[in-house]
Design a protein around this motif. Structure first.
Motif, PDB file in Angstrom:
ATOM      1  N   ARG A 412       0.818  -1.221   0.000  1.00  0.00           N
ATOM      2  CA  ARG A 412       0.000   0.000   0.000  1.00  0.00           C
ATOM      3  C   ARG A 412       0.845   1.262   0.000  1.00  0.00           C
ATOM      4  O   ARG A 412       0.350   2.352  -0.316  1.00  0.00           O
ATOM      5  CB  ARG A 412      -0.940   0.007   1.212  1.00  0.00           C
ATOM      6  CG  ARG A 412      -2.070  -0.983   1.117  1.00  0.00           C
ATOM      7  CD  ARG A 412      -3.150  -0.680   2.151  1.00  0.00           C
ATOM      8  NE  ARG A 412      -2.680  -0.824   3.509  1.00  0.00           N
ATOM      9  CZ  ARG A 412      -2.743  -1.942   4.225  1.00  0.00           C
ATOM     10  NH1 ARG A 412      -3.261  -3.041   3.690  1.00  0.00           N
ATOM     11  NH2 ARG A 412      -2.300  -1.983   5.458  1.00  0.00           N
ATOM     12  N   GLU A 413       2.108   1.150   0.365  1.00  0.00           N
ATOM     13  CA  GLU A 413       2.992   2.314   0.384  1.00  0.00           C
ATOM     14  C   GLU A 413       3.684   2.567  -0.952  1.00  0.00           C
ATOM     15  O   GLU A 413       4.388   3.562  -1.116  1.00  0.00           O
ATOM     16  CB  GLU A 413       4.043   2.142   1.483  1.00  0.00           C
ATOM     17  CG  GLU A 413       3.446   2.127   2.897  1.00  0.00           C
ATOM     18  CD  GLU A 413       4.466   1.772   3.961  1.00  0.00           C
ATOM     19  OE1 GLU A 413       5.630   1.478   3.586  1.00  0.00           O
ATOM     20  OE2 GLU A 413       4.106   1.780   5.159  1.00  0.00           O
ATOM     21  N   GLU A 415       4.117   3.277  -5.100  1.00  0.00           N
ATOM     22  CA  GLU A 415       3.493   4.133  -6.108  1.00  0.00           C
ATOM     23  C   GLU A 415       2.540   3.324  -6.974  1.00  0.00           C
ATOM     24  O   GLU A 415       1.528   3.846  -7.458  1.00  0.00           O
ATOM     25  CB  GLU A 415       4.580   4.787  -6.983  1.00  0.00           C
ATOM     26  CG  GLU A 415       5.406   5.842  -6.264  1.00  0.00           C
ATOM     27  CD  GLU A 415       4.564   6.997  -5.739  1.00  0.00           C
ATOM     28  OE1 GLU A 415       3.641   7.423  -6.468  1.00  0.00           O
ATOM     29  OE2 GLU A 415       4.823   7.465  -4.613  1.00  0.00           O
ATOM     30  N   TYR A 417       0.570   0.970  -6.084  1.00  0.00           N
ATOM     31  CA  TYR A 417      -0.744   0.847  -5.434  1.00  0.00           C
ATOM     32  C   TYR A 417      -1.518   2.161  -5.546  1.00  0.00           C
ATOM     33  O   TYR A 417      -2.734   2.163  -5.764  1.00  0.00           O
ATOM     34  CB  TYR A 417      -0.587   0.452  -3.973  1.00  0.00           C
ATOM     35  CG  TYR A 417      -1.911   0.310  -3.256  1.00  0.00           C
ATOM     36  CD1 TYR A 417      -2.812  -0.684  -3.629  1.00  0.00           C
ATOM     37  CD2 TYR A 417      -2.272   1.182  -2.234  1.00  0.00           C
ATOM     38  CE1 TYR A 417      -4.045  -0.819  -2.990  1.00  0.00           C
ATOM     39  CE2 TYR A 417      -3.503   1.062  -1.587  1.00  0.00           C
ATOM     40  CZ  TYR A 417      -4.379   0.052  -1.973  1.00  0.00           C
ATOM     41  OH  TYR A 417      -5.594  -0.074  -1.354  1.00  0.00           O
ATOM     42  N   LYS A 418      -0.810   3.278  -5.385  1.00  0.00           N
ATOM     43  CA  LYS A 418      -1.471   4.576  -5.501  1.00  0.00           C
ATOM     44  C   LYS A 418      -2.062   4.760  -6.897  1.00  0.00           C
ATOM     45  O   LYS A 418      -3.179   5.295  -7.051  1.00  0.00           O
ATOM     46  CB  LYS A 418      -0.479   5.697  -5.176  1.00  0.00           C
ATOM     47  CG  LYS A 418      -0.024   5.685  -3.716  1.00  0.00           C
ATOM     48  CD  LYS A 418       1.089   6.695  -3.472  1.00  0.00           C
ATOM     49  CE  LYS A 418       1.602   6.576  -2.024  1.00  0.00           C
ATOM     50  NZ  LYS A 418       2.756   7.479  -1.790  1.00  0.00           N
ATOM     51  N   THR A 419      -1.320   4.294  -7.894  1.00  0.00           N
ATOM     52  CA  THR A 419      -1.831   4.352  -9.267  1.00  0.00           C
ATOM     53  C   THR A 419      -3.030   3.439  -9.443  1.00  0.00           C
ATOM     54  O   THR A 419      -4.020   3.801 -10.079  1.00  0.00           O
ATOM     55  CB  THR A 419      -0.725   3.943 -10.258  1.00  0.00           C
ATOM     56  OG1 THR A 419       0.404   4.815 -10.098  1.00  0.00           O
ATOM     57  CG2 THR A 419      -1.216   4.030 -11.699  1.00  0.00           C
ATOM     58  N   LYS A 421      -5.161   2.592  -7.211  1.00  0.00           N
ATOM     59  CA  LYS A 421      -6.320   3.210  -6.557  1.00  0.00           C
ATOM     60  C   LYS A 421      -6.965   4.273  -7.457  1.00  0.00           C
ATOM     61  O   LYS A 421      -8.196   4.401  -7.498  1.00  0.00           O
ATOM     62  CB  LYS A 421      -5.903   3.849  -5.232  1.00  0.00           C
ATOM     63  CG  LYS A 421      -5.640   2.866  -4.111  1.00  0.00           C
ATOM     64  CD  LYS A 421      -5.340   3.567  -2.808  1.00  0.00           C
ATOM     65  CE  LYS A 421      -6.553   4.284  -2.267  1.00  0.00           C
ATOM     66  NZ  LYS A 421      -6.320   4.810  -0.901  1.00  0.00           N
ATOM     67  N   LYS A 422      -6.130   5.020  -8.156  1.00  0.00           N
ATOM     68  CA  LYS A 422      -6.661   6.073  -9.015  1.00  0.00           C
ATOM     69  C   LYS A 422      -7.390   5.511 -10.229  1.00  0.00           C
ATOM     70  O   LYS A 422      -8.403   6.059 -10.672  1.00  0.00           O
ATOM     71  CB  LYS A 422      -5.517   6.976  -9.496  1.00  0.00           C
ATOM     72  CG  LYS A 422      -4.934   7.869  -8.415  1.00  0.00           C
ATOM     73  CD  LYS A 422      -3.799   8.701  -8.980  1.00  0.00           C
ATOM     74  CE  LYS A 422      -3.161   9.559  -7.895  1.00  0.00           C
ATOM     75  NZ  LYS A 422      -2.011  10.343  -8.437  1.00  0.00           N
TER      76      LYS A 422
END
Length: 443
Positions: A412-413, A415, A417-419, A421-422
């Motif tokens: 989850r930390e 990049e 995963y952040k992508t 999520k988007k």
């Protein structure tokens, strides 16, 4: 029934932890509120003390500290008509220097803050001390329930056949069964009056439990019990019984007539050790009396998951290892226990000891949710991203759990995963607003 006792015991400790977490910030906030008025006085006095040895500083540092001390003094003079005296007493104990600080009560405002600091520190100490006593009361209750469960099934083990009763006592019971229950109650009451070591001896001899999982924490458990006894019977003052019962390693630096205390770290460690120990005792007794009961893995798994969320790795590792050695555990529960056991090892810095085992593991014949766990342990981000949509699409888990799983914390930390999520439709669906007659909600 034993599963209910285990769950109730676990809930009791959860409730106790929640109570401490609720009250502790309030008390510490009150302490800080008054302590902050004393800190400038102490800091100013300490700077004066250290600046008496100018050779200990570079010239630039000396000027900086002197300027800061002068500013503090100016602020204090503006606040108080007379700055209270602060006495710093320095003692050398071998290579260590110990300092004690006393503030003269010449100022009514300072005196008020000193009194409140002392009062709030006492309240915090009472919170931790009484919580420790309450924890052990819960342990005693749970232990008594386990004994009742065992002796109700095996009354002969309680030795009730050898006990005698008066005619008056016999007349007070409605049946032989009532008399038998009374004698079992008497037996259990006698057991509970014994010390912790006698409890363990009884579990090994009369109940035939192995208790091997207690070996590494036995000394700590004994110390916790003896410390509780000091608070209950001796005002927390160390006596010869404590010194004789507690292993030297666990009482390092503690001497006769010292006053012991309980801080948050000690309390949390004690609860963790007791929770792990007695849930395992309950699980072993359960396994002994009902070896074919496959619900054990599910119950222990729920307890493990809750503790994983709070990073209580020691508890989780112990319960997972027990499940792995239980031949009657459901295969799915066993896979979950295996993954969580590996996670505990990884989180406690023992990844090297299991790295080969993890790399060798093949979960290709298992559900994608388990494959996801294995990839997370290995840190294989690309494979996680390939598997995650399948897991969500087939409802093997949901977004809330993905955001919560301790196993996916590292992922989850990233990049990636952040992508995800988007761009993922799953997060878009979760955040999609649904208009209702009364309000706007999120699915």
């Amino acid at each position: 029934m034993i599963n209910k006792h285990i769950l109730d015991f676990n809930e009791n400790l959860i409730g106790l932890r929640d109570f401490v977490e609720l009250i502790d910030p309030f008390l510490n906030e009150k302490l800080e509120e008054h302590d902050q008025h004393l800190q400038p006085l102490i800091l100013s006095a300490m700077l004066k003390e250290v600046l008496t040895n100018p050779q200990d500083f570079e010239q630039e540092d000396k000027e900086k500290y002197t300027e800061f001390q002068q500013k503090l003094t100016k602020d204090l003079e503006a606040k108080y008509s007379e700055i209270p005296d602060v006495i710093i007493d320095k003692k050398e104990d071998g290579e260590q220097k110990k300092y004690s600080i006393k503030i003269a009560n010449t100022n009514s405002e300072v005196s008020k803050h000193l009194d409140n600091v002392a009062k709030n520190r006492s309240h915090i100490e009472l919170l931790y001390t009484n919580s420790l006593i309450s924890t052990l009361s819960s342990v005693e209750w749970f232990f008594s329930q386990l004994l009742h469960f065992f002796y109700d099934k095996h009354p002969e083990s309680a030795g009730v056949q050898k006990r005698t009763m008066t005619l008056t006592e016999l007349k007070s019971f409605g049946s032989i069964e009532d008399a038998e229950k009374y004698l079992i109650d008497v037996k259990i009451d006698e057991i509970l009056r014994g010390n912790f070591e006698s409890w363990l001896n009884l579990l090994k001899t009369e109940l035939s439990l192995g208790l091997g999982y207690l070996n590494d924490i036995m000394d700590e458990l004994i110390e916790v019990y003896q410390r509780r006894n000091l608070f209950v019977h001796n005002g927390g003052i160390v006596n010869s019984i404590y010194l004789s019962k507690v292993n030297e390693k666990e009482r390092n630096g503690i001497s006769l007539n010292d006053k012991l205390t309980v801080d948050k770290e000690y309390l949390d460690n004690a609860i963790c050790k007791l929770q792990k120990a007695f849930i395992l005792i309950g699980a072993e007794l359960w396994k002994k009396l009902s070896p074919e009961d496959t619900s054990r893995g599910d119950i222990l798994g729920d307890i493990v998951y809750e503790n994983l969320l709070h990073s209580r790795w020691e508890i989780c590792e112990g319960l997972c290892y027990f499940s792995l050695k239980d031949s009657q555990i459901d295969p799915v529960d066993k896979v979950i226990a295996q993954i969580n056991y590996w996670l505990c090892k990884k989180e406690t810095g023992e990844y090297k000891s299991i790295e080969k085992e993890i790399n060798k593991a093949d979960f290709s014949d298992k559900k994608e949710i388990f494959q996801l766990g294995l990839f997370a342990l290995r840190g294989e981000t690309e494979k996680i991203l390939e598997t995650l949509p399948i897991v969500l699409e087939t409802n093997q888990t949901n977004i809330e759990r993905i955001e919560q799983f301790p196993l996916l914390r590292e992922f989850r930390e990233t990049e990636e995963y952040k992508t995800f999520k988007k761009e993922s439709k799953f997060f878009k669906e979760k955040n999609k607003e649904v208009i209702t007659p009364n309000k706007v909600e999120k699915e």
